[in-house]
Write a protein that holds these residues in place. Structure first.
Motif, short mmCIF file in Angstrom:
data_model
loop_
_atom_site.label_atom_id
_atom_site.label_comp_id
_atom_site.label_asym_id
_atom_site.label_seq_id
_atom_site.Cartn_x
_atom_site.Cartn_y
_atom_site.Cartn_z
N LEU A 8 55.24 43.97 47.85
CA LEU A 8 54.08 44.81 48.18
C LEU A 8 53.43 45.43 46.94
CD1 LEU A 8 55.46 46.50 51.44
CD2 LEU A 8 54.13 44.39 51.20
N HIS A 9 53.60 44.77 45.80
CA HIS A 9 52.94 45.25 44.58
C HIS A 9 52.79 44.09 43.60
CE1 HIS A 9 52.46 48.73 41.49
NE2 HIS A 9 51.79 47.66 41.11
N CYS A 10 51.57 43.55 43.52
CA CYS A 10 51.32 42.49 42.53
C CYS A 10 49.82 42.42 42.24
CB CYS A 10 51.84 41.14 43.05
SG CYS A 10 51.01 40.54 44.51
N HIS A 11 49.48 41.68 41.19
CA HIS A 11 48.10 41.66 40.70
C HIS A 11 47.53 40.25 40.60
CE1 HIS A 11 48.05 45.93 39.64
NE2 HIS A 11 49.34 45.75 39.50
N SER A 12 46.25 40.13 40.94
CA SER A 12 45.54 38.85 40.79
C SER A 12 44.54 38.99 39.64
CB SER A 12 44.79 38.51 42.08
OG SER A 12 43.58 39.26 42.17
N ASP A 40 45.59 45.03 43.45
CA ASP A 40 44.85 45.08 42.19
C ASP A 40 44.44 46.50 41.85
OD1 ASP A 40 44.74 42.46 41.09
OD2 ASP A 40 43.52 41.85 42.82
N HIS A 41 44.25 46.74 40.55
CA HIS A 41 43.81 48.06 40.10
C HIS A 41 42.39 48.33 40.60
CE1 HIS A 41 47.22 48.39 37.34
NE2 HIS A 41 46.95 47.18 36.89
N ASP A 42 42.25 49.30 41.48
CA ASP A 42 40.95 49.87 41.85
C ASP A 42 39.97 48.91 42.53
OD1 ASP A 42 41.65 52.46 40.71
OD2 ASP A 42 41.50 51.44 38.78
N ILE A 75 45.93 48.03 47.45
CA ILE A 75 45.20 48.46 46.24
C ILE A 75 46.13 49.32 45.41
CG2 ILE A 75 44.27 50.64 47.23
CD1 ILE A 75 41.55 49.73 45.81
N GLU A 76 45.86 49.43 44.12
CA GLU A 76 46.57 50.39 43.26
C GLU A 76 45.50 51.28 42.62
OE1 GLU A 76 49.02 48.70 40.12
OE2 GLU A 76 50.11 50.58 39.87
N LEU A 77 45.44 52.53 43.08
CA LEU A 77 44.39 53.43 42.63
C LEU A 77 44.82 54.21 41.39
CD1 LEU A 77 43.07 54.90 46.04
CD2 LEU A 77 41.88 53.31 44.50
N SER A 261 57.27 43.99 42.92
CA SER A 261 57.66 43.57 41.57
C SER A 261 56.68 44.04 40.49
CB SER A 261 57.72 42.05 41.52
OG SER A 261 56.44 41.51 41.81
N ASP A 262 55.44 44.38 40.87
CA ASP A 262 54.36 44.62 39.90
C ASP A 262 54.10 43.35 39.09
OD1 ASP A 262 52.31 46.07 38.81
OD2 ASP A 262 53.58 47.48 37.71
N PHE A 263 54.23 42.24 39.76
CA PHE A 263 53.97 40.91 39.14
C PHE A 263 52.54 40.84 38.61
CE2 PHE A 263 52.11 36.68 39.89
CZ PHE A 263 52.95 35.87 39.13
N HIS A 264 52.41 40.36 37.36
CA HIS A 264 51.08 40.12 36.77
C HIS A 264 50.87 38.66 36.38
CE1 HIS A 264 50.89 44.51 36.34
NE2 HIS A 264 49.62 44.41 36.02
N GLN A 265 51.96 38.01 35.94
CA GLN A 265 51.80 36.64 35.44
C GLN A 265 53.10 35.86 35.59
OE1 GLN A 265 51.28 39.01 31.83
NE2 GLN A 265 51.74 37.11 30.73
MN MN Z 1 50.65 47.43 39.31
#
Ligand code: MN
Ligand code: AMP
Ligand code: MN
Ligand code: MN
Length: 299
Positions: A8-12, A40-42, A75-77, A261-265
């Motif tokens: 429940l925490h990752c980024h595209s 995603d951030h904001d 979202i991650e604000l 995980s805060d997965f980014h890549q």
């Molecule tokens: Mn994050």
């Protein structure tokens, strides 16, 4: 470290992640993830894009995709608390809610203004080529989604730091960039807008802010007093001792547990999708609020 079926925490690539929304969805499916929130951030562009592609209504808290991954809106604000940059994750909002959409539009403008400030401060620190970088990478539209990771990549690419972590350490940390948290709304404003749009506010990675235990205690208290309802008890690079501490806090305040995980890549073993420690007994999870999702087991 176990691989989990929920993240429940990752980024595209709609913020500072590598994969496009549909690539991320395929990747999650290949990793056997059953429940995913792209945070995603904001912005919520990934959720809007994917639901539109599937012809599904984006106002729903979650959508079921053909890849067999249930996608929860997320979202991650970027927010501020006592001059510290703090991240509030929102899960399960109606992303089409008018107040939420207005808030996101403001948040994108703040991010665009902040990008200019970062470029000016980096130039004053003798980093060369910031204007060219902005002209090419952060044109008017994209600058709304640009953050410090993009600057870090630019600094490394141009040979002005050895690697990303050195770029953060020497140029991009909250200590090096002056007043860089001033742009963001308070944590209580972020929590309010998430609650108003039907979502659940989650305190993201509470131990990644480099705060003393004393300050974390007060942060969690203020978060709860403002209407926050969950904390991330598990995130990737976290010791068992840290997880135990957050578990205590969760019990103390009767909070729901979130995990991510805060997965980014791809290729980062310490921040891989679905990879985090999670073996906590007798815990109320954030996703079990949605009856159809309650049966999904994390591992
Ligand atoms: Mn994050
Ligand atoms: P921003 O949203 O512009 O404040 O940038 C915050 C993002 O920068 C985080 O979500 C991470 O993706 C990235 N970040 C922060 N610190 C580091 C670090 N030390 N090394 C690598 N990435 C970092
Ligand atoms: Mn990031
Ligand atoms: Mn974060």
């Amino acid at each position: 470290m176990p691989l989990n079926f929920i993240d429940l925490h990752c980024h595209s690539s709609c913020s500072d992640g590598e994969l496009s929304p549909s690539e991320l969805l395929d990747y999650a499916s290949a990793q056997n993830i059953q429940l995913l929130a792209i945070t995603d951030h904001d912005n919520v562009d990934a959720y809007l894009t994917l639901s539109a592609e599937l012809g599904l209504d984006a106002s729903n808290a979650y959508i079921k995709t053909p890849q067999k991954v249930t996608l929860l809106s997320g979202i991650e604000l970027s927010s501020v608390w006592n001059n510290h940059g703090i991240h509030i994750v929102g899960l399960g909002m109606d992303v089409t809610h008018q107040g939420f959409q207005e808030f996101i539009e403001d948040q994108k403008k703040r991010r665009a203004n902040r990008v200019q400030d970062i470029a000016t401060q980096l130039t004053a620190m003798n980093i060369k080529g910031c204007d060219e970088f902005l002209a090419i990478t952060a044109n008017a539209q994209k600058s709304q989604a640009i953050g410090r990771k993009h600057f870090a990549e630019f600094i490394v690419r141009t040979g002005q730091a050895k690697n990303i972590s050195q770029a953060f350490k020497h140029f991009l940390s909250d200590k090096k960039l002056k007043n860089i948290t001033q742009y963001w709304p308070s944590i209580s404003q972020s929590i309010d807008v998430i609650n108003q749009s039907g979502g659940t506010a989650v305190l993201a990675h509470p131990l990644k802010y480099h705060l003393s235990r004393f300050k974390i205690h007060h942060l969690i208290k203020d978060f709860v007093d403002s209407g926050g309802r969950a904390i991330e008890v598990s995130s990737s690079m976290q010791s068992q001792e840290s997880t135990d501490y957050l578990y205590q806090k969760l019990k103390e305040h009767n909070l729901l547990a979130s995990v991510g995980s805060d997965f980014h890549q791809t290729g980062l073993v310490w921040q891989a999708l679905g990879k985090f420690n999670y073996c906590l007994p007798n815990i109320n999870t954030v996703w079990s609020q949605w009856p159809a999702l309650a049966s999904i087991q994390s591992h």
